[in-house]
Design an enzyme around this catalytic site. Structure first.
Site, PDB file in Angstrom:
ATOM      1  N   GLN A  92       0.809  -1.217   0.000  1.00 32.62           N
ATOM      2  CA  GLN A  92       0.000   0.000   0.000  1.00 32.62           C
ATOM      3  C   GLN A  92       0.845   1.272   0.000  1.00 32.62           C
ATOM      4  O   GLN A  92       2.001   1.264   0.420  1.00 32.62           O
ATOM      5  CB  GLN A  92      -0.923   0.011   1.217  1.00 32.62           C
ATOM      6  CG  GLN A  92      -2.106  -0.933   1.103  1.00 32.62           C
ATOM      7  CD  GLN A  92      -3.130  -0.665   2.187  1.00 32.62           C
ATOM      8  OE1 GLN A  92      -3.208  -1.361   3.168  1.00 32.62           O
ATOM      9  NE2 GLN A  92      -3.933   0.375   1.992  1.00 32.62           N
ATOM     10  N   HIS A  93       0.229   2.336  -0.492  1.00 34.19           N
ATOM     11  CA  HIS A  93       0.694   3.729  -0.359  1.00 34.19           C
ATOM     12  C   HIS A  93       1.816   4.157  -1.312  1.00 34.19           C
ATOM     13  O   HIS A  93       2.053   5.352  -1.464  1.00 34.19           O
ATOM     14  CB  HIS A  93       1.163   4.046   1.066  1.00 34.19           C
ATOM     15  CG  HIS A  93       0.265   3.580   2.156  1.00 34.19           C
ATOM     16  ND1 HIS A  93      -1.107   3.675   2.093  1.00 34.19           N
ATOM     17  CD2 HIS A  93       0.546   2.991   3.352  1.00 34.19           C
ATOM     18  CE1 HIS A  93      -1.635   3.181   3.203  1.00 34.19           C
ATOM     19  NE2 HIS A  93      -0.659   2.753   3.981  1.00 34.19           N
ATOM     20  N   ASP A 255      -2.244  -4.972  -0.210  1.00 29.92           N
ATOM     21  CA  ASP A 255      -1.863  -6.272   0.344  1.00 29.92           C
ATOM     22  C   ASP A 255      -2.601  -6.604   1.633  1.00 29.92           C
ATOM     23  O   ASP A 255      -2.919  -7.771   1.887  1.00 29.92           O
ATOM     24  CB  ASP A 255      -0.350  -6.340   0.554  1.00 29.92           C
ATOM     25  CG  ASP A 255       0.216  -5.183   1.364  1.00 29.92           C
ATOM     26  OD1 ASP A 255      -0.554  -4.278   1.766  1.00 29.92           O
ATOM     27  OD2 ASP A 255       1.437  -5.170   1.599  1.00 29.92           O
TER      28      ASP A 255
END
Length: 517
Positions: A92-93, A255
């Protein structure tokens, strides 16, 4: 009836194929970036020799890893032309910036564990009118791990790269862009971790966009539902790897969202704990939970519901460094821990080895409490490292408004009986390891669920997932009552130490340390 899940994580790329007729996993392979793609100069998937707090990777490394796992698929006995749908799980991110021609406009992606954008987080928070207003606006605070500050950092430090960017994507969106040959889209699950929108609304925050750049909105792709496909696999990949031209690519997700599916975390009361480079704890909720401190992230899941999530950025990093430093195997470490008692006689490590995300102390360093000089040895440090990591997780977890039934454990450290027992004792919950591949398995299950939905079949996600969730009952850890009592006191001590470090009367001690350095 084959379906594939790709997990593009921080350290590796994993491909898993499931057969929903035999209800079996029929293929698994993995590429470790450090070992198999050394030309990208990474350590644990992160470019080496960067400044303190910087964590970046070259997105082309992820594409090359995917091509490697596809080659292995082709040379296996799995008929890749029978794969109906592929879904992507991504760390993520992370921010990927693309030019109009689809090539990278900035050569690296800032990752989830990058702490170099605190200045941008502070600016955005001030622009919105403070922390409370930020939580009202997006259900979360601005944190260095999230994506909004990464975009502003790019604009401030690489203005030409920002100007050349026509599309910003998250990691799994970028992989989807590659798989489809150019479809740029996002979905609510991963978007909810960007700190650019409120998870209940699924619309971009005009206030934050204005604070970054009024033109930013034109660089953000549309958001579509998580439970749909976004297109078909590209002609290029069909020709190169013999996929079926009708193989769908579903929207994919982060994820953690797919880790929930892969561990059977599909109803309230089940907790998933993932023990990797970072440590995460999350659960399924029908209704959103907004933490007034912002420490518990409010995310959407990949099913149309919500997923409150706690993430600590320090988990396996300190443990792995200790093993390497002392030349220890996992079993040897376990034997060292067995030589001490629960609570370590009051010796504690606050395990903020490389800053920390929860609590939000990006400049933090580890703190050692209760040690006499002669106690800085392998035996006492081993228990302090593991207890510190689990106590740090618990400190955030206790904020979650849930009645937990049990913890489903995933990640490499879930195989350790010592980790399982200490988690059970500190959380006072049964801990049950889950066999399998976590996020990659969740992605494959999601692909099957989406494909069935689009074929008009009514198979639910629990029904789709259940045959593949393998709970290892033989390794269930139950809380030991006398240890639970000891940890009740140790949790109070850890909490007091953590709060005192963050609220020192003489100023921000970690900032002062930074000035010293």
């Amino acid at each position: 009836m084959l379906f594939a899940g790709l997990d593009v994580s921080t350290q590796s790329c994993k491909l898993i194929v499931i057969d929903t007729q035999s209800n079996k996993v029929v293929f698994i392979t993995q590429v470790n970036y450090d070992a198999e793609l050394p030309e990208y100069n990474t350590l644990n998937g992160v470019i080496k020799n960067t400044e303190e707090g910087v964590s970046e990777s070259n997105p082309l490394m992820w594409i090359e890893a995917i091509e490697k796992v596809f080659v292995r698929l082709v040379t296996s006995n799995i008929p890749q032309d029978k794969i109906k749908c592929i879904s992507v799980s991504g760390q993520q991110h992370g921010l990927v910036s693309l030019q109009k021609n689809g090539e990278l406009s900035h050569p690296v992606s800032k990752l989830w564990n990058d702490f170099s954008t605190q200045k941008e987080c502070d600016y955005l928070t001030q622009a919105i009118g403070g922390k409370e207003n930020m939580i009202k606006e997006i259900g979360n605070t601005q944190r260095t791990g999230y994506t909004a500050s990464k975009i502003l950092h790019l604009k401030n430090n690489y203005p030409q790269h920002y100007e050349n960017t026509t599309t910003f994507l998250l990691v799994h969106n970028y992989i989807n862009f590659y798989l489809t040959g150019g479809v740029a889209t996002m979905e609510p699950g991963d978007v909810s971790g960007m700190a650019l929108s409120h998870p209940e609304k699924n619309t971009w925050s005009e206030k934050i966009i204005q604070a970054i750049d009024p033109e930013l909105k034109s660089k953000l792709p549309p958001i579509q539902a998580s439970d749909k496909s976004i297109g078909f696999i590209s002609k290029h990949l069909v020709q190169k790897y013999n996929f079926d031209p009708q193989c769908k690519i579903d929207a994919g997700c982060g994820d953690n969202m797919y880790g929930a599916i892969g561990t059977g975390n599909l109803e309230e009361g089940v907790i998933t704990m993932s023990l990797g480079t970072s440590g995460t704890v999350y659960t399924f909720m029908d209704q959103p939970y907004v933490d007034k401190t912002g420490e518990i992230s409010l995310f959407c899941n990949s099913l149309g519901s919500f997923m409150p999530l706690l993430c600590v950025s320090n988990l396996a990093n300190g443990y792995n460094q200790f093993l390497e430093q002392e030349n220890l195997t996992h079993d040897a470490f376990n034997q060292l821990v067995y030589k001490t008692k629960a609570g370590n006689n009051g010796k504690i490590i606050i395990p903020w080895f490389e800053g920390e995300r929860t609590p939000d102390v990006p400049l933090a360093t580890p703190t050692y409490f209760g040690f006499k000089l002669h106690e800085f040895n392998k035996i006492h440090l081993s228990r302090a490292i593991i207890e510190g990591a689990v106590l740090n997780l618990y400190q955030g977890f206790k904020r979650m408004p849930i009645k937990a039934k049990e913890i489903r454990l995933t990640g490499g450290l879930s195989k350790s009986p010592v980790w399982r027992q200490i988690i059970a004792d500190i959380f006072n919950l049964d801990v049950l390891p889950v066999e399998g591949e976590g996020a990659a398995l969740g992605a494959a299950i999601h692909a099957a669920w989406v494909w069935n939905k689009e074929k008009g079949k009514t198979t639910g996600i629990i029904e789709t997932a259940s045959p593949f969730i393998q709970l290892n009952e033989d390794e269930r850890a139950k809380p030991i009552p006398e240890n639970v009592l000891i940890y009740k006191h140790q949790k109070k001590l850890f909490n007091a130490l953590s709060e005192n470090l963050r609220k020192a009367d003489n100023g921000d001690i970690f900032k002062i340390r930074g000035e010293l350095l």
